[in-house]
Design a protein around this motif. Structure first.
Motif, PDB file in Angstrom:
ATOM      1  N   ALA A   1      11.133 -88.652 -85.540  1.00 39.03           N
ATOM      2  CA  ALA A   1       9.954 -88.848 -84.695  1.00 39.03           C
ATOM      3  C   ALA A   1      10.352 -89.459 -83.360  1.00 39.03           C
ATOM      4  CB  ALA A   1       8.941 -89.736 -85.407  1.00 39.03           C
ATOM      5  N   ARG A   2      11.275 -90.426 -83.384  1.00 37.25           N
ATOM      6  CA  ARG A   2      11.740 -91.043 -82.141  1.00 37.25           C
ATOM      7  C   ARG A   2      12.441 -90.022 -81.258  1.00 37.25           C
ATOM      8  NH1 ARG A   2      16.251 -91.678 -80.380  1.00 37.25           N
ATOM      9  NH2 ARG A   2      17.242 -91.248 -82.393  1.00 37.25           N
ATOM     10  N   ALA A   3      13.331 -89.211 -81.864  1.00 39.64           N
ATOM     11  CA  ALA A   3      14.068 -88.206 -81.093  1.00 39.64           C
ATOM     12  C   ALA A   3      13.123 -87.166 -80.502  1.00 39.64           C
ATOM     13  CB  ALA A   3      15.109 -87.527 -81.981  1.00 39.64           C
ATOM     14  N   THR A   4      12.115 -86.762 -81.264  1.00 42.99           N
ATOM     15  CA  THR A   4      11.146 -85.786 -80.772  1.00 42.99           C
ATOM     16  C   THR A   4      10.389 -86.323 -79.575  1.00 42.99           C
ATOM     17  OG1 THR A   4      10.887 -84.788 -82.969  1.00 42.99           O
ATOM     18  CG2 THR A   4       9.110 -84.431 -81.380  1.00 42.99           C
ATOM     19  N   ALA A   5       9.979 -87.585 -79.634  1.00 45.98           N
ATOM     20  CA  ALA A   5       9.252 -88.189 -78.515  1.00 45.98           C
ATOM     21  C   ALA A   5      10.141 -88.277 -77.281  1.00 45.98           C
ATOM     22  CB  ALA A   5       8.749 -89.572 -78.909  1.00 45.98           C
ATOM     23  N   GLN A   6      11.399 -88.633 -77.474  1.00 44.37           N
ATOM     24  CA  GLN A   6      12.323 -88.722 -76.348  1.00 44.37           C
ATOM     25  C   GLN A   6      12.581 -87.347 -75.736  1.00 44.37           C
ATOM     26  OE1 GLN A   6      16.460 -89.688 -77.196  1.00 44.37           O
ATOM     27  NE2 GLN A   6      16.572 -90.983 -75.365  1.00 44.37           N
ATOM     28  N   LYS A   7      12.764 -86.341 -76.608  1.00 43.29           N
ATOM     29  CA  LYS A   7      12.993 -84.976 -76.111  1.00 43.29           C
ATOM     30  C   LYS A   7      11.784 -84.491 -75.323  1.00 43.29           C
ATOM     31  CE  LYS A   7      15.047 -80.796 -76.280  1.00 43.29           C
ATOM     32  NZ  LYS A   7      13.990 -79.860 -75.882  1.00 43.29           N
ATOM     33  N   HIS A   8      10.579 -84.768 -75.821  1.00 47.72           N
ATOM     34  CA  HIS A   8       9.372 -84.348 -75.114  1.00 47.72           C
ATOM     35  C   HIS A   8       9.293 -84.998 -73.738  1.00 47.72           C
ATOM     36  CE1 HIS A   8       5.241 -83.003 -74.552  1.00 47.72           C
ATOM     37  NE2 HIS A   8       4.920 -84.239 -74.203  1.00 47.72           N
ATOM     38  N   ALA A   9       9.625 -86.281 -73.667  1.00 49.97           N
ATOM     39  CA  ALA A   9       9.598 -86.977 -72.380  1.00 49.97           C
ATOM     40  C   ALA A   9      10.622 -86.385 -71.419  1.00 49.97           C
ATOM     41  CB  ALA A   9       9.860 -88.471 -72.588  1.00 49.97           C
ATOM     42  N   ASP A  10      11.815 -86.091 -71.919  1.00 51.85           N
ATOM     43  CA  ASP A  10      12.841 -85.465 -71.082  1.00 51.85           C
ATOM     44  C   ASP A  10      12.371 -84.099 -70.577  1.00 51.85           C
ATOM     45  OD1 ASP A  10      14.568 -87.587 -71.392  1.00 51.85           O
ATOM     46  OD2 ASP A  10      15.935 -86.563 -72.776  1.00 51.85           O
ATOM     47  N   ASP A  11      11.780 -83.310 -71.481  1.00 53.24           N
ATOM     48  CA  ASP A  11      11.349 -81.965 -71.114  1.00 53.24           C
ATOM     49  C   ASP A  11      10.228 -82.001 -70.082  1.00 53.24           C
ATOM     50  OD1 ASP A  11      13.180 -80.780 -72.772  1.00 53.24           O
ATOM     51  OD2 ASP A  11      11.767 -80.408 -74.411  1.00 53.24           O
ATOM     52  N   MET A  12       9.283 -82.913 -70.258  1.00 52.08           N
ATOM     53  CA  MET A  12       8.168 -82.996 -69.317  1.00 52.08           C
ATOM     54  C   MET A  12       8.663 -83.426 -67.935  1.00 52.08           C
ATOM     55  SD  MET A  12       5.528 -81.823 -70.767  1.00 52.08           S
ATOM     56  CE  MET A  12       6.719 -80.699 -71.527  1.00 52.08           C
TER      57      MET A  12
ATOM     58  N   TRP B   1      24.872 -81.457 -77.384  1.00 50.76           N
ATOM     59  CA  TRP B   1      24.181 -82.179 -76.320  1.00 50.76           C
ATOM     60  C   TRP B   1      22.996 -82.943 -76.907  1.00 50.76           C
ATOM     61  CZ3 TRP B   1      19.873 -83.291 -73.579  1.00 50.76           C
ATOM     62  CH2 TRP B   1      20.029 -83.749 -72.259  1.00 50.76           C
ATOM     63  N   SER B   2      22.219 -82.288 -77.752  1.00 49.59           N
ATOM     64  CA  SER B   2      21.058 -82.945 -78.359  1.00 49.59           C
ATOM     65  C   SER B   2      21.490 -84.067 -79.307  1.00 49.59           C
ATOM     66  CB  SER B   2      20.206 -81.927 -79.123  1.00 49.59           C
ATOM     67  OG  SER B   2      19.528 -81.076 -78.222  1.00 49.59           O
ATOM     68  N   LEU B   3      22.553 -83.832 -80.077  1.00 51.97           N
ATOM     69  CA  LEU B   3      23.020 -84.873 -80.987  1.00 51.97           C
ATOM     70  C   LEU B   3      23.549 -86.081 -80.221  1.00 51.97           C
ATOM     71  CD1 LEU B   3      24.794 -82.726 -83.718  1.00 51.97           C
ATOM     72  CD2 LEU B   3      22.715 -84.087 -83.979  1.00 51.97           C
ATOM     73  N   GLY B   4      24.203 -85.835 -79.088  1.00 48.16           N
ATOM     74  CA  GLY B   4      24.682 -86.948 -78.271  1.00 48.16           C
ATOM     75  C   GLY B   4      23.546 -87.683 -77.594  1.00 48.16           C
ATOM     76  N   ARG B   5      22.629 -86.948 -77.006  1.00 46.55           N
ATOM     77  CA  ARG B   5      21.520 -87.543 -76.264  1.00 46.55           C
ATOM     78  C   ARG B   5      20.562 -88.308 -77.168  1.00 46.55           C
ATOM     79  NH1 ARG B   5      19.142 -90.261 -72.303  1.00 46.55           N
ATOM     80  NH2 ARG B   5      17.033 -89.536 -71.792  1.00 46.55           N
TER      81      ARG B   5
ATOM     82  N   ASP C   1      20.938 -92.819 -74.258  1.00 43.22           N
ATOM     83  CA  ASP C   1      20.344 -93.856 -73.406  1.00 43.22           C
ATOM     84  C   ASP C   1      20.723 -93.720 -71.931  1.00 43.22           C
ATOM     85  OD1 ASP C   1      19.112 -95.025 -75.631  1.00 43.22           O
ATOM     86  OD2 ASP C   1      20.891 -96.228 -76.070  1.00 43.22           O
ATOM     87  N   ALA C   2      21.270 -92.558 -71.513  1.00 44.99           N
ATOM     88  CA  ALA C   2      21.565 -92.355 -70.091  1.00 44.99           C
ATOM     89  C   ALA C   2      20.255 -92.361 -69.312  1.00 44.99           C
ATOM     90  CB  ALA C   2      22.301 -91.039 -69.879  1.00 44.99           C
ATOM     91  N   PRO C   3      20.113 -93.215 -68.285  1.00 44.84           N
ATOM     92  CA  PRO C   3      18.837 -93.321 -67.570  1.00 44.84           C
ATOM     93  C   PRO C   3      18.506 -92.094 -66.731  1.00 44.84           C
ATOM     94  CG  PRO C   3      20.515 -94.662 -66.515  1.00 44.84           C
ATOM     95  CD  PRO C   3      21.121 -94.154 -67.782  1.00 44.84           C
ATOM     96  N   ASP C   4      19.504 -91.443 -66.182  1.00 45.48           N
ATOM     97  CA  ASP C   4      19.289 -90.259 -65.337  1.00 45.48           C
ATOM     98  C   ASP C   4      19.962 -89.071 -65.996  1.00 45.48           C
ATOM     99  OD1 ASP C   4      17.926 -91.684 -63.242  1.00 45.48           O
ATOM    100  OD2 ASP C   4      19.872 -92.499 -62.665  1.00 45.48           O
ATOM    101  N   VAL C   5      19.406 -88.656 -67.120  1.00 44.60           N
ATOM    102  CA  VAL C   5      20.067 -87.632 -67.924  1.00 44.60           C
ATOM    103  C   VAL C   5      20.168 -86.306 -67.188  1.00 44.60           C
ATOM    104  CG1 VAL C   5      17.981 -86.781 -69.065  1.00 44.60           C
ATOM    105  CG2 VAL C   5      20.180 -86.720 -70.268  1.00 44.60           C
ATOM    106  N   GLU C   6      19.273 -86.081 -66.198  1.00 48.90           N
ATOM    107  CA  GLU C   6      19.351 -84.822 -65.455  1.00 48.90           C
ATOM    108  C   GLU C   6      20.666 -84.694 -64.703  1.00 48.90           C
ATOM    109  OE1 GLU C   6      16.856 -87.711 -62.964  1.00 48.90           O
ATOM    110  OE2 GLU C   6      17.087 -87.128 -65.061  1.00 48.90           O
ATOM    111  N   ASN C   7      21.276 -85.833 -64.386  1.00 46.97           N
ATOM    112  CA  ASN C   7      22.562 -85.801 -63.691  1.00 46.97           C
ATOM    113  C   ASN C   7      23.717 -85.509 -64.640  1.00 46.97           C
ATOM    114  OD1 ASN C   7      21.298 -86.465 -61.251  1.00 46.97           O
ATOM    115  ND2 ASN C   7      21.461 -88.649 -61.669  1.00 46.97           N
ATOM    116  N   LEU C   8      23.453 -85.586 -65.948  1.00 47.22           N
ATOM    117  CA  LEU C   8      24.487 -85.329 -66.942  1.00 47.22           C
ATOM    118  C   LEU C   8      24.205 -84.048 -67.728  1.00 47.22           C
ATOM    119  CD1 LEU C   8      25.026 -88.926 -68.386  1.00 47.22           C
ATOM    120  CD2 LEU C   8      26.506 -87.678 -66.800  1.00 47.22           C
ATOM    121  N   GLY C   9      23.223 -83.268 -67.270  1.00 45.74           N
ATOM    122  CA  GLY C   9      22.870 -82.044 -67.976  1.00 45.74           C
ATOM    123  C   GLY C   9      24.047 -81.135 -68.265  1.00 45.74           C
TER     124      GLY C   9
END
Length: 277
Positions: free
Chosen positions: A124-135, A222-226, A238-246
């Protein structure tokens, strides 16, 4: 008919039901696909322009499958790898000869270190984080394209539930030692296993193109690491600017283990076999 061959898990898992090929979805979103074509610095890696229409028979993971479609298969190259195989389609030839096409992925399982009683909370935590990243990354673009979710977008493109999507999800499950089921992975990443950024798939970024083999492995790790902090790309956690590490794992300047020439933990192969009459 699509068929999945995968390792037997140590705990009960949803089985896979193979379904007959259905009519392709409406091509009405083609203008949207063209309007959302990816502008990506890694497009130079592509060099292909293959059709995305190859073998997209939907495959259900609803837990109501017949056991005849599921079997154990030992790792082909090493005893510490688990192998799944998904049939992607059949081509009929002359004189009753048919050619069966498949995706075969052998992967070394990782230990997530998650106690069984805490798994639901972690998912549930990972899903919420993924949704926030995607949005953050695709939310505005998704709304502009007229979709309410990435799953809806993937379904419109014809990728969600395709044999390639199922193969990626099954391989992701095998990467976790079967702890996280394939059905969860499909919902978690509706575009998992395609080369590109989320819904923006590179030309030739889907099965059966060679660069999608890279994506099958890279998207999983990537998903398992993130989201779980494990595996070769764990520095994404926990990378704050994950878009820079895509492109971590694709761009040598960012560090991390590289996937562009394959990875020791993964063997992704697209093959065929001939059935004689």
């Amino acid at each position: 008919m699509s068929k999945v061959v995968r390792p037997v898990a140590s705990t009960p898992r949803p089985l896979v039901r193979a379904q007959n090929d259905t009519a392709r979805r409406s091509t009405g979103d083609a203008p949207r696909q063209q309007a959302n074509a990816l502008r990506n610095p890694y497009q130079a890696l592509d060099g292909l322009d293959l059709s995305k229409a190859a073998a997209r028979a939907p495959v259900s993971l609803d837990g109501a499958a017949s056991a005849q479609s599921v079997a154990a298969k030992a790792g082909r190259d090493a005893s510490d790898k688990k192998t799944i195989q998904v049939e992607t389609g059949v081509t009929q030839g002359p004189f009753g000869v048919s050619v069966r096409h498949h995706i075969e992925i052998s992967v070394k399982p990782l230990d997530l270190g998650i106690p069984p009683e805490k798994l639901d909370a972690e998912l549930a935590r990972a899903t919420a984080q993924k949704h926030a990243d995607d949005m953050k990354a695709y939310g505005d673009e998704m709304k502009a394209a007229g979709y309410d979710s990435l799953q809806e977008w993937s379904e419109a493109k014809g990728y969600y539930g395709s044999p390639a999507h199922v193969a990626w999800a099954e391989a992701a499950s095998a990467r976790t030692g079967g702890q996280i089921p394939a059905s969860w992975w499909m919902e978690f990443d509706p575009f998992g296993g395609t080369a590109g950024n989320g819904p923006n798939i590179l030309p030739g970024g889907e099965y059966p193109s060679p660069i999608s083999k890279i994506a099958m492995a890279h998207d999983t790790d990537w998903s398992l690491g993130r989201h779980f902090g494990v595996g070769p790309l764990s520095q994404l956690k926990d990378a704050p600017d994950v878009e820079n590490l895509g492109p971590l794992g694709l761009d040598p300047r960012l560090g991390g283990e590289l996937y562009i020439f394959g990875h020791a933990d993964w063997d992704v192969n697209y093959g065929s076999s001939v059935d004689l009459p």
